[in-house]
Design a protein around this motif. Structure first.
Motif, PDB file in Angstrom:
ATOM      1  N   ARG A  43       0.810  -1.220   0.000  1.00 59.89           N
ATOM      2  CA  ARG A  43       0.000   0.000   0.000  1.00 59.89           C
ATOM      3  C   ARG A  43       0.843   1.270   0.000  1.00 59.89           C
ATOM      4  O   ARG A  43       0.538   2.240  -0.682  1.00 59.89           O
ATOM      5  CB  ARG A  43      -0.934  -0.003   1.231  1.00 59.89           C
ATOM      6  N   PHE A  44       1.930   1.264   0.798  1.00 57.91           N
ATOM      7  CA  PHE A  44       2.681   2.500   1.019  1.00 57.91           C
ATOM      8  C   PHE A  44       4.125   2.455   0.512  1.00 57.91           C
ATOM      9  O   PHE A  44       4.870   3.406   0.709  1.00 57.91           O
ATOM     10  CB  PHE A  44       2.688   2.863   2.508  1.00 57.91           C
ATOM     11  N   GLY A  45       4.533   1.368  -0.089  1.00 57.45           N
ATOM     12  CA  GLY A  45       5.922   1.253  -0.538  1.00 57.45           C
ATOM     13  C   GLY A  45       6.772   0.683   0.585  1.00 57.45           C
ATOM     14  O   GLY A  45       6.358  -0.234   1.276  1.00 57.45           O
ATOM     15  N   GLU A  46       7.937   1.254   0.770  1.00 50.66           N
ATOM     16  CA  GLU A  46       8.831   0.762   1.816  1.00 50.66           C
ATOM     17  C   GLU A  46       8.214   0.891   3.203  1.00 50.66           C
ATOM     18  O   GLU A  46       7.429   1.793   3.464  1.00 50.66           O
ATOM     19  CB  GLU A  46      10.162   1.517   1.774  1.00 50.66           C
ATOM     20  N   LEU A  47       8.606  -0.020   4.055  1.00 47.94           N
ATOM     21  CA  LEU A  47       8.126  -0.034   5.436  1.00 47.94           C
ATOM     22  C   LEU A  47       9.088   0.789   6.278  1.00 47.94           C
ATOM     23  O   LEU A  47      10.127   0.299   6.700  1.00 47.94           O
ATOM     24  CB  LEU A  47       8.057  -1.489   5.922  1.00 47.94           C
ATOM     25  N   TYR A  66      -9.415  -5.820  13.748  1.00 51.95           N
ATOM     26  CA  TYR A  66      -8.252  -6.138  12.914  1.00 51.95           C
ATOM     27  C   TYR A  66      -8.691  -6.418  11.474  1.00 51.95           C
ATOM     28  O   TYR A  66      -8.140  -5.857  10.523  1.00 51.95           O
ATOM     29  CB  TYR A  66      -7.532  -7.348  13.517  1.00 51.95           C
ATOM     30  N   ALA A  67      -9.710  -7.246  11.314  1.00 52.47           N
ATOM     31  CA  ALA A  67     -10.215  -7.584   9.979  1.00 52.47           C
ATOM     32  C   ALA A  67     -10.770  -6.341   9.284  1.00 52.47           C
ATOM     33  O   ALA A  67     -10.504  -6.114   8.095  1.00 52.47           O
ATOM     34  CB  ALA A  67     -11.292  -8.668  10.077  1.00 52.47           C
ATOM     35  N   ALA A  68     -11.508  -5.521  10.014  1.00 54.27           N
ATOM     36  CA  ALA A  68     -12.076  -4.304   9.426  1.00 54.27           C
ATOM     37  C   ALA A  68     -10.961  -3.360   8.967  1.00 54.27           C
ATOM     38  O   ALA A  68     -11.044  -2.771   7.882  1.00 54.27           O
ATOM     39  CB  ALA A  68     -12.982  -3.600  10.434  1.00 54.27           C
ATOM     40  N   LEU A  69      -9.920  -3.232   9.771  1.00 55.26           N
ATOM     41  CA  LEU A  69      -8.807  -2.362   9.398  1.00 55.26           C
ATOM     42  C   LEU A  69      -8.108  -2.875   8.142  1.00 55.26           C
ATOM     43  O   LEU A  69      -7.783  -2.094   7.245  1.00 55.26           O
ATOM     44  CB  LEU A  69      -7.807  -2.255  10.548  1.00 55.26           C
ATOM     45  N   LEU A  70      -7.890  -4.168   8.047  1.00 62.10           N
ATOM     46  CA  LEU A  70      -7.243  -4.726   6.849  1.00 62.10           C
ATOM     47  C   LEU A  70      -8.097  -4.480   5.606  1.00 62.10           C
ATOM     48  O   LEU A  70      -7.557  -4.203   4.528  1.00 62.10           O
ATOM     49  CB  LEU A  70      -6.973  -6.218   7.025  1.00 62.10           C
ATOM     50  N   LEU A  71      -9.402  -4.559   5.760  1.00 64.49           N
ATOM     51  CA  LEU A  71     -10.286  -4.296   4.620  1.00 64.49           C
ATOM     52  C   LEU A  71     -10.285  -2.817   4.228  1.00 64.49           C
ATOM     53  O   LEU A  71     -10.470  -2.485   3.055  1.00 64.49           O
ATOM     54  CB  LEU A  71     -11.709  -4.757   4.936  1.00 64.49           C
ATOM     55  N   GLN A  72     -10.077  -1.931   5.193  1.00 59.50           N
ATOM     56  CA  GLN A  72     -10.054  -0.491   4.925  1.00 59.50           C
ATOM     57  C   GLN A  72      -8.704  -0.010   4.404  1.00 59.50           C
ATOM     58  O   GLN A  72      -8.612   1.070   3.815  1.00 59.50           O
ATOM     59  CB  GLN A  72     -10.358   0.293   6.204  1.00 59.50           C
ATOM     60  N   LEU A  73      -7.673  -0.804   4.598  1.00 64.08           N
ATOM     61  CA  LEU A  73      -6.312  -0.375   4.297  1.00 64.08           C
ATOM     62  C   LEU A  73      -6.118   0.198   2.887  1.00 64.08           C
ATOM     63  O   LEU A  73      -5.460   1.233   2.744  1.00 64.08           O
ATOM     64  CB  LEU A  73      -5.336  -1.531   4.548  1.00 64.08           C
ATOM     65  N   PRO A  74      -6.700  -0.387   1.848  1.00 62.54           N
ATOM     66  CA  PRO A  74      -6.491   0.188   0.508  1.00 62.54           C
ATOM     67  C   PRO A  74      -7.030   1.613   0.365  1.00 62.54           C
ATOM     68  O   PRO A  74      -6.594   2.350  -0.516  1.00 62.54           O
ATOM     69  CB  PRO A  74      -7.265  -0.769  -0.412  1.00 62.54           C
ATOM     70  N   LEU A  76      -7.110   3.895   3.002  1.00 63.31           N
ATOM     71  CA  LEU A  76      -6.570   4.786   4.030  1.00 63.31           C
ATOM     72  C   LEU A  76      -5.311   5.479   3.534  1.00 63.31           C
ATOM     73  O   LEU A  76      -4.468   4.867   2.878  1.00 63.31           O
ATOM     74  CB  LEU A  76      -6.218   3.998   5.298  1.00 63.31           C
ATOM     75  N   GLU A  77      -5.195   6.739   3.878  1.00 67.44           N
ATOM     76  CA  GLU A  77      -3.955   7.466   3.639  1.00 67.44           C
ATOM     77  C   GLU A  77      -2.980   7.121   4.766  1.00 67.44           C
ATOM     78  O   GLU A  77      -3.385   6.778   5.880  1.00 67.44           O
ATOM     79  CB  GLU A  77      -4.216   8.972   3.610  1.00 67.44           C
ATOM     80  N   ARG A  78      -1.718   7.227   4.454  1.00 65.55           N
ATOM     81  CA  ARG A  78      -0.666   6.883   5.417  1.00 65.55           C
ATOM     82  C   ARG A  78      -0.834   7.644   6.727  1.00 65.55           C
ATOM     83  O   ARG A  78      -0.795   7.055   7.811  1.00 65.55           O
ATOM     84  CB  ARG A  78       0.691   7.189   4.793  1.00 65.55           C
ATOM     85  N   GLU A  79      -1.008   8.938   6.657  1.00 65.94           N
ATOM     86  CA  GLU A  79      -1.129   9.762   7.865  1.00 65.94           C
ATOM     87  C   GLU A  79      -2.368   9.404   8.676  1.00 65.94           C
ATOM     88  O   GLU A  79      -2.334   9.431   9.902  1.00 65.94           O
ATOM     89  CB  GLU A  79      -1.121  11.249   7.503  1.00 65.94           C
ATOM     90  N   GLU A  80      -3.439   9.063   8.004  1.00 63.35           N
ATOM     91  CA  GLU A  80      -4.659   8.662   8.718  1.00 63.35           C
ATOM     92  C   GLU A  80      -4.423   7.373   9.492  1.00 63.35           C
ATOM     93  O   GLU A  80      -4.841   7.229  10.642  1.00 63.35           O
ATOM     94  CB  GLU A  80      -5.798   8.482   7.707  1.00 63.35           C
ATOM     95  N   LEU A  81      -3.761   6.430   8.851  1.00 64.62           N
ATOM     96  CA  LEU A  81      -3.448   5.156   9.531  1.00 64.62           C
ATOM     97  C   LEU A  81      -2.535   5.401  10.732  1.00 64.62           C
ATOM     98  O   LEU A  81      -2.782   4.868  11.814  1.00 64.62           O
ATOM     99  CB  LEU A  81      -2.798   4.186   8.547  1.00 64.62           C
ATOM    100  N   LEU A  82      -1.515   6.201  10.553  1.00 67.77           N
ATOM    101  CA  LEU A  82      -0.588   6.495  11.663  1.00 67.77           C
ATOM    102  C   LEU A  82      -1.299   7.206  12.799  1.00 67.77           C
ATOM    103  O   LEU A  82      -1.041   6.917  13.978  1.00 67.77           O
ATOM    104  CB  LEU A  82       0.591   7.336  11.164  1.00 67.77           C
ATOM    105  N   ARG A  83      -2.220   8.094  12.474  1.00 67.54           N
ATOM    106  CA  ARG A  83      -2.988   8.817  13.500  1.00 67.54           C
ATOM    107  C   ARG A  83      -3.819   7.863  14.356  1.00 67.54           C
ATOM    108  O   ARG A  83      -3.967   8.062  15.564  1.00 67.54           O
ATOM    109  CB  ARG A  83      -3.905   9.843  12.837  1.00 67.54           C
ATOM    110  N   ARG A  84      -4.342   6.831  13.736  1.00 68.61           N
ATOM    111  CA  ARG A  84      -5.167   5.876  14.491  1.00 68.61           C
ATOM    112  C   ARG A  84      -4.376   5.174  15.596  1.00 68.61           C
ATOM    113  O   ARG A  84      -4.970   4.691  16.563  1.00 68.61           O
ATOM    114  CB  ARG A  84      -5.722   4.801  13.557  1.00 68.61           C
ATOM    115  N   PHE A  85      -3.078   5.098  15.443  1.00 63.15           N
ATOM    116  CA  PHE A  85      -2.264   4.363  16.416  1.00 63.15           C
ATOM    117  C   PHE A  85      -1.314   5.267  17.191  1.00 63.15           C
ATOM    118  O   PHE A  85      -0.399   4.791  17.846  1.00 63.15           O
ATOM    119  CB  PHE A  85      -1.490   3.242  15.705  1.00 63.15           C
ATOM    120  N   SER A  86      -1.540   6.575  17.134  1.00 65.68           N
ATOM    121  CA  SER A  86      -0.664   7.485  17.894  1.00 65.68           C
ATOM    122  C   SER A  86      -1.308   7.906  19.187  1.00 65.68           C
ATOM    123  O   SER A  86      -2.432   7.667  19.459  1.00 65.68           O
ATOM    124  CB  SER A  86      -0.317   8.705  17.062  1.00 65.68           C
TER     125      SER A  86
END
Length: 86
Positions: A43-47, A66-74, A76-86
């Motif tokens: 999704r985002f290139g390098e980890l 967990y399953a819902a997040l994996l389904l939403q991953l395509p 989600l923007e990178r910053e949005e995903l990072l915000r969810r876990f900050s």
């Protein structure tokens, strides 16, 4: 006091089964980690360090979340995903 042979065999079998169960759990957790790493890379290139830091919290989510997040991953923007876990 002498332990019977049957008891010792039972105890050995119990320890063996516990070891096998722990080993299977470890393999499953490693597999889940690999799936998340691969999805993030796709999704985002390098980890990078920031994305790597959210893998463990992602794996700790309840299965439904967990399953819902994996389904939403395509979507989600990178910053949005990072915000969810900050």
């Amino acid at each position: 006091m002498t332990l019977s042979k049957a008891y010792l065999e039972w105890k050995e079998e119990k320890i063996y089964r516990h070891g096998v169960e722990l080993g299977l759990q470890q393999v499953m957790q490693q597999g889940q980690r690999q799936v998340v790493e691969n999805l993030l890379k796709a999704r985002f290139g390098e980890l990078d360090e920031d994305l790597a830091a959210i893998i463990e919290p992602m794996l700790q989510l309840p299965p439904q979340d967990y399953a819902a997040l994996l389904l939403q991953l395509p979507n989600l923007e990178r910053e949005e995903l990072l915000r969810r876990f900050s």
